[in-house]
Design a protein around this motif. Structure first.
Motif, PDB file in Angstrom:
ATOM      1  N   HIS A 478      10.223 -13.847   0.521  1.00  0.00           N
ATOM      2  CA  HIS A 478       8.965 -13.132   0.316  1.00  0.00           C
ATOM      3  C   HIS A 478       9.213 -11.630   0.349  1.00  0.00           C
ATOM      4  O   HIS A 478       9.741 -11.090   1.331  1.00  0.00           O
ATOM      5  CB  HIS A 478       7.959 -13.509   1.408  1.00  0.00           C
ATOM      6  CG  HIS A 478       6.640 -12.798   1.278  1.00  0.00           C
ATOM      7  ND1 HIS A 478       5.877 -12.440   2.366  1.00  0.00           N
ATOM      8  CD2 HIS A 478       5.953 -12.383   0.188  1.00  0.00           C
ATOM      9  CE1 HIS A 478       4.770 -11.841   1.943  1.00  0.00           C
ATOM     10  NE2 HIS A 478       4.801 -11.790   0.630  1.00  0.00           N
ATOM     11  N   LEU A 479       8.843 -10.960  -0.722  1.00  0.00           N
ATOM     12  CA  LEU A 479       8.873  -9.500  -0.753  1.00  0.00           C
ATOM     13  C   LEU A 479       7.443  -8.996  -0.771  1.00  0.00           C
ATOM     14  O   LEU A 479       6.716  -9.168  -1.749  1.00  0.00           O
ATOM     15  CB  LEU A 479       9.623  -8.983  -1.982  1.00  0.00           C
ATOM     16  CG  LEU A 479       9.592  -7.458  -2.161  1.00  0.00           C
ATOM     17  CD1 LEU A 479      10.247  -6.753  -0.978  1.00  0.00           C
ATOM     18  CD2 LEU A 479      10.271  -7.037  -3.455  1.00  0.00           C
ATOM     19  N   ARG A 480       7.032  -8.394   0.343  1.00  0.00           N
ATOM     20  CA  ARG A 480       5.695  -7.799   0.432  1.00  0.00           C
ATOM     21  C   ARG A 480       5.810  -6.376  -0.098  1.00  0.00           C
ATOM     22  O   ARG A 480       6.373  -5.500   0.558  1.00  0.00           O
ATOM     23  CB  ARG A 480       5.216  -7.831   1.884  1.00  0.00           C
ATOM     24  CG  ARG A 480       3.797  -7.383   2.071  1.00  0.00           C
ATOM     25  CD  ARG A 480       3.438  -7.354   3.548  1.00  0.00           C
ATOM     26  NE  ARG A 480       3.294  -8.672   4.128  1.00  0.00           N
ATOM     27  CZ  ARG A 480       4.020  -9.132   5.150  1.00  0.00           C
ATOM     28  NH1 ARG A 480       4.964  -8.371   5.673  1.00  0.00           N
ATOM     29  NH2 ARG A 480       3.821 -10.334   5.627  1.00  0.00           N
ATOM     30  N   TYR A 481       5.243  -6.138  -1.299  1.00  0.00           N
ATOM     31  CA  TYR A 481       5.450  -4.857  -1.967  1.00  0.00           C
ATOM     32  C   TYR A 481       4.238  -3.951  -1.783  1.00  0.00           C
ATOM     33  O   TYR A 481       3.902  -3.586  -0.662  1.00  0.00           O
ATOM     34  CB  TYR A 481       5.793  -5.085  -3.440  1.00  0.00           C
ATOM     35  CG  TYR A 481       6.351  -3.878  -4.148  1.00  0.00           C
ATOM     36  CD1 TYR A 481       7.381  -3.131  -3.592  1.00  0.00           C
ATOM     37  CD2 TYR A 481       5.862  -3.482  -5.380  1.00  0.00           C
ATOM     38  CE1 TYR A 481       7.898  -2.023  -4.229  1.00  0.00           C
ATOM     39  CE2 TYR A 481       6.376  -2.373  -6.042  1.00  0.00           C
ATOM     40  CZ  TYR A 481       7.388  -1.644  -5.452  1.00  0.00           C
ATOM     41  OH  TYR A 481       7.896  -0.556  -6.086  1.00  0.00           O
ATOM     42  N   VAL A 601      10.217  -3.121   7.314  1.00  0.00           N
ATOM     43  CA  VAL A 601      10.198  -2.671   5.920  1.00  0.00           C
ATOM     44  C   VAL A 601       8.757  -2.448   5.475  1.00  0.00           C
ATOM     45  O   VAL A 601       7.930  -3.358   5.526  1.00  0.00           O
ATOM     46  CB  VAL A 601      10.881  -3.695   4.989  1.00  0.00           C
ATOM     47  CG1 VAL A 601      10.810  -3.216   3.542  1.00  0.00           C
ATOM     48  CG2 VAL A 601      12.325  -3.939   5.409  1.00  0.00           C
ATOM     49  N   ASN A 602       8.466  -1.240   5.055  1.00  0.00           N
ATOM     50  CA  ASN A 602       7.145  -0.908   4.523  1.00  0.00           C
ATOM     51  C   ASN A 602       7.318  -0.323   3.131  1.00  0.00           C
ATOM     52  O   ASN A 602       7.979   0.707   2.966  1.00  0.00           O
ATOM     53  CB  ASN A 602       6.440   0.126   5.404  1.00  0.00           C
ATOM     54  CG  ASN A 602       5.711  -0.501   6.581  1.00  0.00           C
ATOM     55  OD1 ASN A 602       4.787  -1.270   6.393  1.00  0.00           O
ATOM     56  ND2 ASN A 602       6.157  -0.172   7.781  1.00  0.00           N
ATOM     57  N   TYR A 606       1.647   2.050   6.222  1.00  0.00           N
ATOM     58  CA  TYR A 606       2.324   1.802   7.503  1.00  0.00           C
ATOM     59  C   TYR A 606       1.737   0.536   8.108  1.00  0.00           C
ATOM     60  O   TYR A 606       0.560   0.468   8.445  1.00  0.00           O
ATOM     61  CB  TYR A 606       2.121   2.997   8.431  1.00  0.00           C
ATOM     62  CG  TYR A 606       3.047   3.011   9.634  1.00  0.00           C
ATOM     63  CD1 TYR A 606       4.425   3.133   9.473  1.00  0.00           C
ATOM     64  CD2 TYR A 606       2.534   2.912  10.921  1.00  0.00           C
ATOM     65  CE1 TYR A 606       5.276   3.160  10.575  1.00  0.00           C
ATOM     66  CE2 TYR A 606       3.371   2.946  12.034  1.00  0.00           C
ATOM     67  CZ  TYR A 606       4.741   3.068  11.850  1.00  0.00           C
ATOM     68  OH  TYR A 606       5.583   3.101  12.934  1.00  0.00           O
ATOM     69  N   ARG A 607       2.601  -0.497   8.221  1.00  0.00           N
ATOM     70  CA  ARG A 607       2.169  -1.792   8.748  1.00  0.00           C
ATOM     71  C   ARG A 607       2.733  -1.965  10.155  1.00  0.00           C
ATOM     72  O   ARG A 607       3.924  -1.705  10.398  1.00  0.00           O
ATOM     73  CB  ARG A 607       2.638  -2.922   7.834  1.00  0.00           C
ATOM     74  CG  ARG A 607       2.142  -4.307   8.252  1.00  0.00           C
ATOM     75  CD  ARG A 607       2.493  -5.329   7.199  1.00  0.00           C
ATOM     76  NE  ARG A 607       2.127  -6.686   7.589  1.00  0.00           N
ATOM     77  CZ  ARG A 607       1.403  -7.512   6.862  1.00  0.00           C
ATOM     78  NH1 ARG A 607       0.929  -7.121   5.681  1.00  0.00           N
ATOM     79  NH2 ARG A 607       1.140  -8.735   7.271  1.00  0.00           N
ATOM     80  N   VAL A 608       1.864  -2.441  11.058  1.00  0.00           N
ATOM     81  CA  VAL A 608       2.217  -2.550  12.471  1.00  0.00           C
ATOM     82  C   VAL A 608       1.897  -3.962  12.956  1.00  0.00           C
ATOM     83  O   VAL A 608       0.797  -4.487  12.702  1.00  0.00           O
ATOM     84  CB  VAL A 608       1.437  -1.516  13.316  1.00  0.00           C
ATOM     85  CG1 VAL A 608       1.728  -1.688  14.799  1.00  0.00           C
ATOM     86  CG2 VAL A 608       1.782  -0.093  12.866  1.00  0.00           C
ATOM     87  N   TRP A 619      -1.835  -7.962  13.123  1.00  0.00           N
ATOM     88  CA  TRP A 619      -1.235  -6.805  12.458  1.00  0.00           C
ATOM     89  C   TRP A 619      -2.327  -5.915  11.878  1.00  0.00           C
ATOM     90  O   TRP A 619      -3.459  -6.354  11.661  1.00  0.00           O
ATOM     91  CB  TRP A 619      -0.249  -7.218  11.364  1.00  0.00           C
ATOM     92  CG  TRP A 619      -0.821  -8.040  10.232  1.00  0.00           C
ATOM     93  CD1 TRP A 619      -0.848  -9.398  10.149  1.00  0.00           C
ATOM     94  CD2 TRP A 619      -1.446  -7.553   9.040  1.00  0.00           C
ATOM     95  NE1 TRP A 619      -1.451  -9.798   8.975  1.00  0.00           N
ATOM     96  CE2 TRP A 619      -1.825  -8.683   8.270  1.00  0.00           C
ATOM     97  CE3 TRP A 619      -1.726  -6.284   8.533  1.00  0.00           C
ATOM     98  CZ2 TRP A 619      -2.469  -8.577   7.036  1.00  0.00           C
ATOM     99  CZ3 TRP A 619      -2.360  -6.174   7.297  1.00  0.00           C
ATOM    100  CH2 TRP A 619      -2.728  -7.311   6.567  1.00  0.00           C
ATOM    101  N   PHE A 620      -1.961  -4.667  11.653  1.00  0.00           N
ATOM    102  CA  PHE A 620      -2.836  -3.775  10.892  1.00  0.00           C
ATOM    103  C   PHE A 620      -1.991  -2.958   9.936  1.00  0.00           C
ATOM    104  O   PHE A 620      -0.788  -2.750  10.145  1.00  0.00           O
ATOM    105  CB  PHE A 620      -3.706  -2.885  11.794  1.00  0.00           C
ATOM    106  CG  PHE A 620      -2.962  -1.993  12.744  1.00  0.00           C
ATOM    107  CD1 PHE A 620      -2.405  -0.783  12.326  1.00  0.00           C
ATOM    108  CD2 PHE A 620      -2.834  -2.341  14.088  1.00  0.00           C
ATOM    109  CE1 PHE A 620      -1.743   0.044  13.206  1.00  0.00           C
ATOM    110  CE2 PHE A 620      -2.156  -1.514  14.986  1.00  0.00           C
ATOM    111  CZ  PHE A 620      -1.606  -0.325  14.547  1.00  0.00           C
ATOM    112  N   LEU A 621      -2.614  -2.520   8.852  1.00  0.00           N
ATOM    113  CA  LEU A 621      -1.933  -1.748   7.807  1.00  0.00           C
ATOM    114  C   LEU A 621      -2.844  -0.618   7.364  1.00  0.00           C
ATOM    115  O   LEU A 621      -4.007  -0.855   6.992  1.00  0.00           O
ATOM    116  CB  LEU A 621      -1.604  -2.645   6.608  1.00  0.00           C
ATOM    117  CG  LEU A 621      -1.129  -1.931   5.326  1.00  0.00           C
ATOM    118  CD1 LEU A 621       0.235  -1.295   5.532  1.00  0.00           C
ATOM    119  CD2 LEU A 621      -1.091  -2.901   4.143  1.00  0.00           C
TER     120      LEU A 621
END
Length: 674
Positions: A478-481, A601-602, A606-608, A619-621
């Motif tokens: 999975h590539l979260r782009y 990897v973001n 910014y994903r936390v 999570w939050f982004l």
């Protein structure tokens, strides 16, 4: 003779007019003069379009309006009246029979219709437009600045109908003319041909402004020197592209006039060559060229009026609907995919299609039904540019709830939901459970990974952690782009070209592309893949497609807050806010955010990740919107109250930073924290 907008029926048109009539452009002749007929009631102010009870009652009680909106594909004369009224007085002030509550004032025409400058003949549309008298043409004007602002990423988007307060028309006939002319010249240069040798096809969704913009586009192509343009009539965005790669048509390019799921007053254009959709740099170049043409001819261009029979006055246009051929190709895919000897492999299978009154109704009647499917539970198949039932949008909760009710009530095995131009879709299982967003991606990933083990699946940035685990458990990567369907598709194509197999690229919006289908985001194709899987499972005595997701971990809560940015340089402000968040998170528990750690990897924003205890993860982004002056904050939690807790920590951080120093309106986050 009464104005066209008041005629409820044209006796010249038989009641049995078939759906194919829809593919001819609709006449808008009564909207061509520089002022409205004096006896035609008009809305006194834009605000009354949404608040005037008299107008609402008149629209609701008008038999002609109901006939026009409910039988759009069968009664072109009614829709000519509907479209004309929409252009003259605003689309909610339609076919007013005996309306007494609205005062007859001079409503502004869509596109700020203006006559040519006195003493100056507008630049014509060349020898390939039939010779006409002045009454056979009309002129609208636009501005270079407006044309440049019509770019919306890799598309053109604008307001095409007057009548909504605060939304002035930006995409009128002159704009369509100039953009078409610029596109034809861009295409000829790209292909190394003369413009007379390029062949361009134009399709449209059922928006009321579509026929006029198509007609203006035809004139623009003629002015560029094109010798042949093809009118596809009612179409879908994927069908437009497929017309360029189908041997029997083999067009050099195609343009789809659509604004996807946006409201009735919007419209736009998507452009395709045989290589796929144009990117944002191409669109920027085309809009800039159109702006230069506008500056050189500020008086506008004479455009042939649509004739009373709905045909265009542009001589180079050939009328050739493509949806029948596209439907034929989809039927062949289902027959081959199911693998049954029966040429009607969907017999005994019931599918409820919700087209949202967009272009997707053909899928039920021309794809599924001929293969034996029972489509009696389908709804909103008739194309209707007022979109009277719900937004044609697979992300819209109301649309999905309506489709789920129809699917369950009809006892269907499966439901299919399309957006307006059918480049997006979602499905409903027989129990009424919706498969959109993460669930749709997971379902398609399961199908693709069974066919292509080890494939990379590219998604946008807001997909869930549970989806990533689901894909990896099946041997996929999975590539979260990042957001933007074109970004997602282009990333997948680049990976595949570099040697990393990528067979599925899909956004949570429902824009999904498969390598096997030209890397084209095609809602109908995705629906076909799911239908094939569902039929196979039923024929084998198995459970429905929902069983494929039995191990998908899903959040208990999710929310999105949009933080408005007032600064003119909103991208700089957004970037500053994201950097400030990164600095705060890296403080650890000494900062505003507890048990929070950045994702390694973001690719966007910014994903936390947040440790919620007991093995639960949230999570939050925070990311900058691609096009709008907002920062978008997404939350997901596996615990009840988890989103509220994360939002409260954001409020604490904002308050400590004194809100205004961050340059954003954080009221949406405050609401999520309550």
């Amino acid at each position: 003779e009464e104005p066209l907008a008041r005629r409820p029926h044209d006796p010249r048109v038989p009641a049995s007019v078939g759906p194919s009539e829809l593919t001819a452009p609709l006449a808008l002749a009564d909207a061509r003069s520089s002022s409205p007929p004096e006896d035609l009631p008009a809305v006194s102010s834009p605000a009354s379009l949404v608040s005037n009870d008299g107008i609402r009652k008149a629209v609701d009680s008008s038999q002609a309006f109901r006939q026009a909106s409910a039988t759009f594909s069968r009664v072109p004369a009614c829709m000519r009246a509907l479209a004309s009224a929409a252009r003259v007085s605003g689309a909610t002030n339609l076919l007013q029979n005996g309306l007494d509550t609205a005062k007859p004032t001079a409503a502004r025409r869509v596109g700020a219709l203006t006559p040519a400058r006195p003493g100056r003949r507008p630049r014509g549309v060349g020898s390939r437009v039939r010779a006409m008298s002045a009454k056979d043409t009309f002129v609208t004007t636009t501005t270079p600045e407006t044309l440049r602002k019509l770019q919306n990423g890799s598309d053109v988007r604008g307001v095409a109908l007057d009548g909504v307060e605060g939304e002035p028309v930006t995409l009128n006939e002159e704009a369509a003319f100039l953009i078409a002319e610029a596109f034809a010249e861009w295409l000829a240069e790209k292909m190394g041909k003369e413009t007379k040798d390029v062949v361009i096809a134009v399709g449209r969704d059922p928006r009321l402004s579509g026929p006029a913009l198509a007609n203006a586009s035809f004139a623009g192509f003629a002015n560029a020197g094109c010798a042949r343009v093809v009118d596809l009539g009612l179409a879908t965005t994927p069908a437009c592209f497929v017309s360029t790669v189908t041997a029997s048509t083999d067009y050099d390019a195609a343009v789809m006039l659509t604004a996807s799921h946006l409201p009735f007053n919007r419209n736009g254009a998507k452009f395709f060559t045989k290589d796929g959709g144009l990117d944002k740099t191409d669109i920027r170049s085309i809009c800039a060229a159109a702006a230069e043409k506008c500056a050189a001819a500020p008086g506008g261009h004479a455009i042939p009026s649509l004739r009373d029979d709905g045909s265009t006055g542009v001589a180079i246009v050939e009328h050739a609907p493509f949806l029948p051929e596209y439907a034929k190709q989809l039927r062949a895919l289902i027959v081959d995919g199911v693998g049954a000897a029966d040429p009607r492999p969907l017999r005994g299978f019931k599918i409820a299609v919700d087209a949202g009154n967009g272009s997707g109704g053909f899928f039920a009647t021309e794809v599924l039904e001929p293969l034996g499917a029972d489509v009696d539970g389908s709804q909103f198949l008739d194309p209707d540019g007022t979109f009277p039932n719900h937004s044609p949008n697979p992300e819209d909760p109301e649309a999905m709830a309506s489709a789920a009710r129809a699917t369950k009530a009809s006892g269907a095995d499966l439901g299919v939901v399309f957006d307006t131009d059918v480049d997006r879709s979602a499905v409903i299982d027989g129990s009424g459970v919706a498969f959109n967003r993460n669930r749709l991606i997971a379902l398609l990933a399961a199908i693709v990974l069974a066919e292509h083990p080890g494939s990379t699946i590219v998604t946008d940035s807001v997909t869930s952690d549970g989806l990533a685990a689901f894909i990896e458990a099946r041997g996929g990567k999975h590539l979260r782009y990042m957001r933007g369907y074109k970004n997602v598709i282009d990333k997948g194509r680049a990976l595949d070209a570099a040697g990393e197999p990528c067979h599925l690229m899909i956004e949570t919006s429902g824009h999904g592309a498969m390598k096997e289908n030209y890397n084209l985001d095609d809602g109908a194709y995705l629906a076909v893949k799911i239908i094939i899987e569902a039929v196979r499972r039923k024929n084998a005595g198995g459970k429905g497609v929902g069983d494929l997701l039995s191990d998908l971990r899903e959040p208990l809560e999710e929310a999105e807050a949009r933080l408005k940015i007032s600064d003119e340089d909103f991208k700089a402000t957004g970037a500053r806010l994201v950097r400030a968040l990164e600095e705060e998170v890296l403080k650890g528990d000494a900062g505003a955010f507890t048990n929070a750690s950045p994702v390694a990897v973001n690719h966007e924003g910014y994903r936390v990740r947040v440790d919620e205890g007991g093995g639960k993860q949230g999570w939050f982004l925070l990311r900058q919107s691609l096009h709008d002056p907002v920062c978008v904050l997404n939350f997901e939690s596996e615990k009840n109250g988890g989103v509220k807790k994360m939002a409260a920590e954001f409020v604490k951080w904002f308050d400590a930073a004194a809100d205004e120093s961050l340059g954003v309106d954080v009221s949406a986050v405050r609401a999520a924290a309550k």
